[in-house]
Every structure is written in structure tokens, then in C-alpha cells.
Write a protein that holds these residues in place. Sequence first.
Motif, PDB file in Angstrom:
ATOM      1  N   PRO A  11       0.823  -1.219   0.000  1.00 23.75           N
ATOM      2  CA  PRO A  11       0.000   0.000   0.000  1.00 23.75           C
ATOM      3  C   PRO A  11       0.854   1.265   0.000  1.00 23.75           C
ATOM      4  CG  PRO A  11      -0.029  -1.038   2.160  1.00 23.75           C
ATOM      5  CD  PRO A  11       0.738  -1.953   1.257  1.00 23.75           C
ATOM      6  N   ILE A  12       0.280   2.313  -0.544  1.00 28.56           N
ATOM      7  CA  ILE A  12       0.853   3.651  -0.434  1.00 28.56           C
ATOM      8  C   ILE A  12      -0.117   4.464   0.407  1.00 28.56           C
ATOM      9  CG2 ILE A  12       1.357   5.815  -1.645  1.00 28.56           C
ATOM     10  CD1 ILE A  12       2.428   4.211  -3.960  1.00 28.56           C
ATOM     11  N   LEU A  13       0.406   5.125   1.426  1.00 31.73           N
ATOM     12  CA  LEU A  13      -0.386   5.995   2.288  1.00 31.73           C
ATOM     13  C   LEU A  13       0.097   7.422   2.078  1.00 31.73           C
ATOM     14  CD1 LEU A  13      -0.192   3.820   5.519  1.00 31.73           C
ATOM     15  CD2 LEU A  13      -2.035   3.888   3.854  1.00 31.73           C
ATOM     16  N   ASP A  14      -0.831   8.323   1.821  1.00 28.01           N
ATOM     17  CA  ASP A  14      -0.493   9.733   1.619  1.00 28.01           C
ATOM     18  C   ASP A  14      -1.648  10.587   2.134  1.00 28.01           C
ATOM     19  OD1 ASP A  14       0.279  12.271   0.797  1.00 28.01           O
ATOM     20  OD2 ASP A  14       0.431  11.769  -1.329  1.00 28.01           O
ATOM     21  N   ARG A  15      -1.370  11.405   3.116  1.00 28.06           N
ATOM     22  CA  ARG A  15      -2.361  12.332   3.668  1.00 28.06           C
ATOM     23  C   ARG A  15      -3.698  11.649   3.949  1.00 28.06           C
ATOM     24  NH1 ARG A  15      -1.059  16.612  -0.931  1.00 28.06           N
ATOM     25  NH2 ARG A  15       0.008  14.797  -1.739  1.00 28.06           N
ATOM     26  N   LYS A  16      -3.618  10.527   4.628  1.00 29.67           N
ATOM     27  CA  LYS A  16      -4.771   9.745   5.068  1.00 29.67           C
ATOM     28  C   LYS A  16      -5.474   8.965   3.954  1.00 29.67           C
ATOM     29  CE  LYS A  16      -5.696  12.784   8.971  1.00 29.67           C
ATOM     30  NZ  LYS A  16      -6.709  13.596   9.636  1.00 29.67           N
ATOM     31  N   SER A  17      -5.019   9.085   2.707  1.00 20.86           N
ATOM     32  CA  SER A  17      -5.548   8.244   1.633  1.00 20.86           C
ATOM     33  C   SER A  17      -4.672   6.999   1.515  1.00 20.86           C
ATOM     34  CB  SER A  17      -5.543   8.983   0.291  1.00 20.86           C
ATOM     35  OG  SER A  17      -6.598   9.896   0.211  1.00 20.86           O
ATOM     36  N   LYS A  18      -5.296   5.899   1.107  1.00 13.83           N
ATOM     37  CA  LYS A  18      -4.588   4.632   0.960  1.00 13.83           C
ATOM     38  C   LYS A  18      -4.839   4.097  -0.448  1.00 13.83           C
ATOM     39  CE  LYS A  18      -4.569  -0.006   3.009  1.00 13.83           C
ATOM     40  NZ  LYS A  18      -5.162  -0.819   4.086  1.00 13.83           N
ATOM     41  N   PHE A  19      -3.775   3.596  -1.085  1.00 16.46           N
ATOM     42  CA  PHE A  19      -3.843   3.051  -2.438  1.00 16.46           C
ATOM     43  C   PHE A  19      -3.247   1.643  -2.428  1.00 16.46           C
ATOM     44  CE2 PHE A  19      -3.449   7.600  -2.693  1.00 16.46           C
ATOM     45  CZ  PHE A  19      -4.245   7.999  -3.746  1.00 16.46           C
ATOM     46  N   ILE A  20      -3.947   0.693  -3.060  1.00 20.39           N
ATOM     47  CA  ILE A  20      -3.432  -0.673  -3.228  1.00 20.39           C
ATOM     48  C   ILE A  20      -3.751  -1.124  -4.650  1.00 20.39           C
ATOM     49  CG2 ILE A  20      -3.634  -3.098  -2.534  1.00 20.39           C
ATOM     50  CD1 ILE A  20      -4.335  -2.195   0.251  1.00 20.39           C
ATOM     51  N   GLY A  21      -2.764  -1.703  -5.317  1.00 19.65           N
ATOM     52  CA  GLY A  21      -2.943  -2.243  -6.661  1.00 19.65           C
ATOM     53  C   GLY A  21      -3.057  -3.756  -6.625  1.00 19.65           C
ATOM     54  N   VAL A  22      -3.902  -4.286  -7.496  1.00 17.67           N
ATOM     55  CA  VAL A  22      -4.116  -5.730  -7.600  1.00 17.67           C
ATOM     56  C   VAL A  22      -4.142  -6.093  -9.076  1.00 17.67           C
ATOM     57  CG1 VAL A  22      -5.689  -7.638  -7.090  1.00 17.67           C
ATOM     58  CG2 VAL A  22      -5.529  -5.714  -5.501  1.00 17.67           C
ATOM     59  N   SER A  23      -3.465  -7.167  -9.438  1.00 19.59           N
ATOM     60  CA  SER A  23      -3.564  -7.652 -10.819  1.00 19.59           C
ATOM     61  C   SER A  23      -3.903  -9.135 -10.813  1.00 19.59           C
ATOM     62  CB  SER A  23      -2.269  -7.405 -11.601  1.00 19.59           C
ATOM     63  OG  SER A  23      -1.255  -8.274 -11.165  1.00 19.59           O
ATOM     64  N   PRO A  48     -13.833   0.600  -0.540  1.00 19.35           N
ATOM     65  CA  PRO A  48     -12.915   1.669  -0.957  1.00 19.35           C
ATOM     66  C   PRO A  48     -13.742   2.835  -1.508  1.00 19.35           C
ATOM     67  CG  PRO A  48     -13.021   0.027  -2.668  1.00 19.35           C
ATOM     68  CD  PRO A  48     -13.846  -0.484  -1.500  1.00 19.35           C
ATOM     69  N   SER A  49     -13.149   3.995  -1.557  1.00 21.15           N
ATOM     70  CA  SER A  49     -13.809   5.147  -2.178  1.00 21.15           C
ATOM     71  C   SER A  49     -13.881   4.963  -3.691  1.00 21.15           C
ATOM     72  CB  SER A  49     -13.041   6.428  -1.861  1.00 21.15           C
ATOM     73  OG  SER A  49     -12.857   6.564  -0.470  1.00 21.15           O
ATOM     74  N   HIS A  50     -12.832   4.352  -4.260  1.00 22.98           N
ATOM     75  CA  HIS A  50     -12.756   4.134  -5.709  1.00 22.98           C
ATOM     76  C   HIS A  50     -12.128   2.774  -5.987  1.00 22.98           C
ATOM     77  CE1 HIS A  50     -13.543   8.424  -6.193  1.00 22.98           C
ATOM     78  NE2 HIS A  50     -12.592   8.634  -5.293  1.00 22.98           N
ATOM     79  N   SER A  51     -12.642   2.094  -7.020  1.00 25.41           N
ATOM     80  CA  SER A  51     -12.058   0.850  -7.538  1.00 25.41           C
ATOM     81  C   SER A  51     -11.805   1.082  -9.020  1.00 25.41           C
ATOM     82  CB  SER A  51     -13.014  -0.328  -7.350  1.00 25.41           C
ATOM     83  OG  SER A  51     -13.338  -0.512  -5.998  1.00 25.41           O
ATOM     84  N   ILE A  52     -10.617   1.538  -9.344  1.00 23.66           N
ATOM     85  CA  ILE A  52     -10.255   1.911 -10.717  1.00 23.66           C
ATOM     86  C   ILE A  52      -9.753   0.658 -11.430  1.00 23.66           C
ATOM     87  CG2 ILE A  52      -8.766   3.416 -12.086  1.00 23.66           C
ATOM     88  CD1 ILE A  52      -8.597   4.766  -8.961  1.00 23.66           C
ATOM     89  N   ARG A  97      -8.666   2.823  -3.908  1.00 24.49           N
ATOM     90  CA  ARG A  97      -8.293   4.022  -3.166  1.00 24.49           C
ATOM     91  C   ARG A  97      -9.325   4.264  -2.077  1.00 24.49           C
ATOM     92  NH1 ARG A  97      -8.200  10.506  -4.628  1.00 24.49           N
ATOM     93  NH2 ARG A  97      -7.356  11.093  -2.612  1.00 24.49           N
ATOM     94  N   TRP A  98      -8.817   4.448  -0.875  1.00 19.74           N
ATOM     95  CA  TRP A  98      -9.641   4.868   0.243  1.00 19.74           C
ATOM     96  C   TRP A  98      -9.299   6.341   0.490  1.00 19.74           C
ATOM     97  CZ3 TRP A  98      -7.482   0.140  -0.313  1.00 19.74           C
ATOM     98  CH2 TRP A  98      -8.324  -0.968  -0.187  1.00 19.74           C
ATOM     99  N   TYR A  99     -10.251   7.207   0.230  1.00 24.35           N
ATOM    100  CA  TYR A  99     -10.039   8.650   0.344  1.00 24.35           C
ATOM    101  C   TYR A  99      -9.965   9.047   1.810  1.00 24.35           C
ATOM    102  CZ  TYR A  99     -10.989  13.658  -0.139  1.00 24.35           C
ATOM    103  OH  TYR A  99     -10.932  15.016  -0.080  1.00 24.35           O
ATOM    104  N   GLY A 100      -8.942   9.815   2.147  1.00 29.57           N
ATOM    105  CA  GLY A 100      -8.713  10.186   3.533  1.00 29.57           C
ATOM    106  C   GLY A 100      -9.217  11.561   3.927  1.00 29.57           C
ATOM    107  N   GLY A 101      -9.923  12.247   3.007  1.00 28.64           N
ATOM    108  CA  GLY A 101     -10.492  13.542   3.341  1.00 28.64           C
ATOM    109  C   GLY A 101      -9.646  14.736   2.943  1.00 28.64           C
ATOM    110  N   ILE A 102      -8.442  14.490   2.442  1.00 32.31           N
ATOM    111  CA  ILE A 102      -7.548  15.572   2.013  1.00 32.31           C
ATOM    112  C   ILE A 102      -7.292  15.409   0.517  1.00 32.31           C
ATOM    113  CG2 ILE A 102      -5.263  16.618   2.282  1.00 32.31           C
ATOM    114  CD1 ILE A 102      -5.274  15.441   5.167  1.00 32.31           C
ATOM    115  N   HIS A 103      -7.547  16.446  -0.255  1.00 29.93           N
ATOM    116  CA  HIS A 103      -7.321  16.384  -1.700  1.00 29.93           C
ATOM    117  C   HIS A 103      -5.829  16.248  -1.991  1.00 29.93           C
ATOM    118  CE1 HIS A 103     -11.440  17.107  -2.873  1.00 29.93           C
ATOM    119  NE2 HIS A 103     -11.506  18.070  -1.957  1.00 29.93           N
ATOM    120  N   ARG A 108      -2.378  11.942  -6.705  1.00 32.03           N
ATOM    121  CA  ARG A 108      -3.184  10.713  -6.675  1.00 32.03           C
ATOM    122  C   ARG A 108      -2.915   9.861  -7.910  1.00 32.03           C
ATOM    123  NH1 ARG A 108      -6.527  14.640  -8.619  1.00 32.03           N
ATOM    124  NH2 ARG A 108      -8.178  14.080 -10.092  1.00 32.03           N
ATOM    125  N   PHE A 109      -2.695  10.496  -9.066  1.00 32.18           N
ATOM    126  CA  PHE A 109      -2.421   9.727 -10.283  1.00 32.18           C
ATOM    127  C   PHE A 109      -1.062   9.036 -10.197  1.00 32.18           C
ATOM    128  CE2 PHE A 109      -5.357  13.046 -12.042  1.00 32.18           C
ATOM    129  CZ  PHE A 109      -6.426  12.185 -12.220  1.00 32.18           C
TER     130      PHE A 109
END
Length: 123
Positions: A11-23, A48-52, A97-103, A108-109
Motif C-alpha cells: 500500500p501507499i499511504l499519503d495524507r490519510k488516503s490509501k492506495f493498493i494495486g491488484v492484478s 474503498p472510495s474508488h475501484s479503478i 483508493r480509500w479517500y482520507g479527506g484531504i485532496h 493521486r495519479f
Amino acid sequence: MDRFEIKISKPILDRKSKFIGVSVMVTSKEKAEKALNLIKNKKEFKKPSHSITAYRILQNEKVLEKKNDDGETGAGIRLLELLRKRNIENILVIVFRWYGGIHLGSDRFRHILSVGEASLPED
């Protein structure tokens, strides 16, 4: 019963947002949809907030492609471009992506591509 080999990034954590990639390797649109549903229903990927998503599948000598931003505008095409650039076929990539409330702005990309790429099979 289909069995899918799933690869998960750190995972990557940044300003309360969390990102995890799955293949996951898939050989048809139906298997991609089945794998996506299976993964999204795993406890660790719920809510999650988003499943891209993006996939590229070789069928009948043609490459079938699909992407979905899931509300993270422009993210799906970036994942699809990553797969095109690496010339990878028969794979589905999901970035949660789990959005942590901070833009995060454009950061994010960078995180979406980073965890997406980290989940891909080695060359």
C-alpha cells in the motif's frame, strides 16, 4: 470453479488516503468480470472510495480493452495506458483508493500508477 492468481502491491499511504494495486491474469471478458467481483468481495478490499480498473485481453487475434474510473476522473485511462506501454495482455488491474479527506491533486495519479505497476507480473 475458476481459480485466479492474484498479485497485490504494497500500500501507499499519503495524507490519510490509501492506495493498493491488484492484478490478475484473465483470458476473457467474463473471467475479468468474475475476478473483479471476487476481488472486490474480499474483506481487505471492501468499501474503498474508488475501484479503478483496466484490462487488456487477447481474443481472436484482437485486443479487447476496457477501463473504469469509478469516479476518479482520468484514472482508468492512465491504467490502460500503463498496460499498453508495457504491452501486457490477458490481465486485469484494479487500484483501490480509500479517500482520507484531504485532496491530493495530481499526486493521486502518481500513486495510482505506482501501485498499479507494482502489482503487475515481472517482465
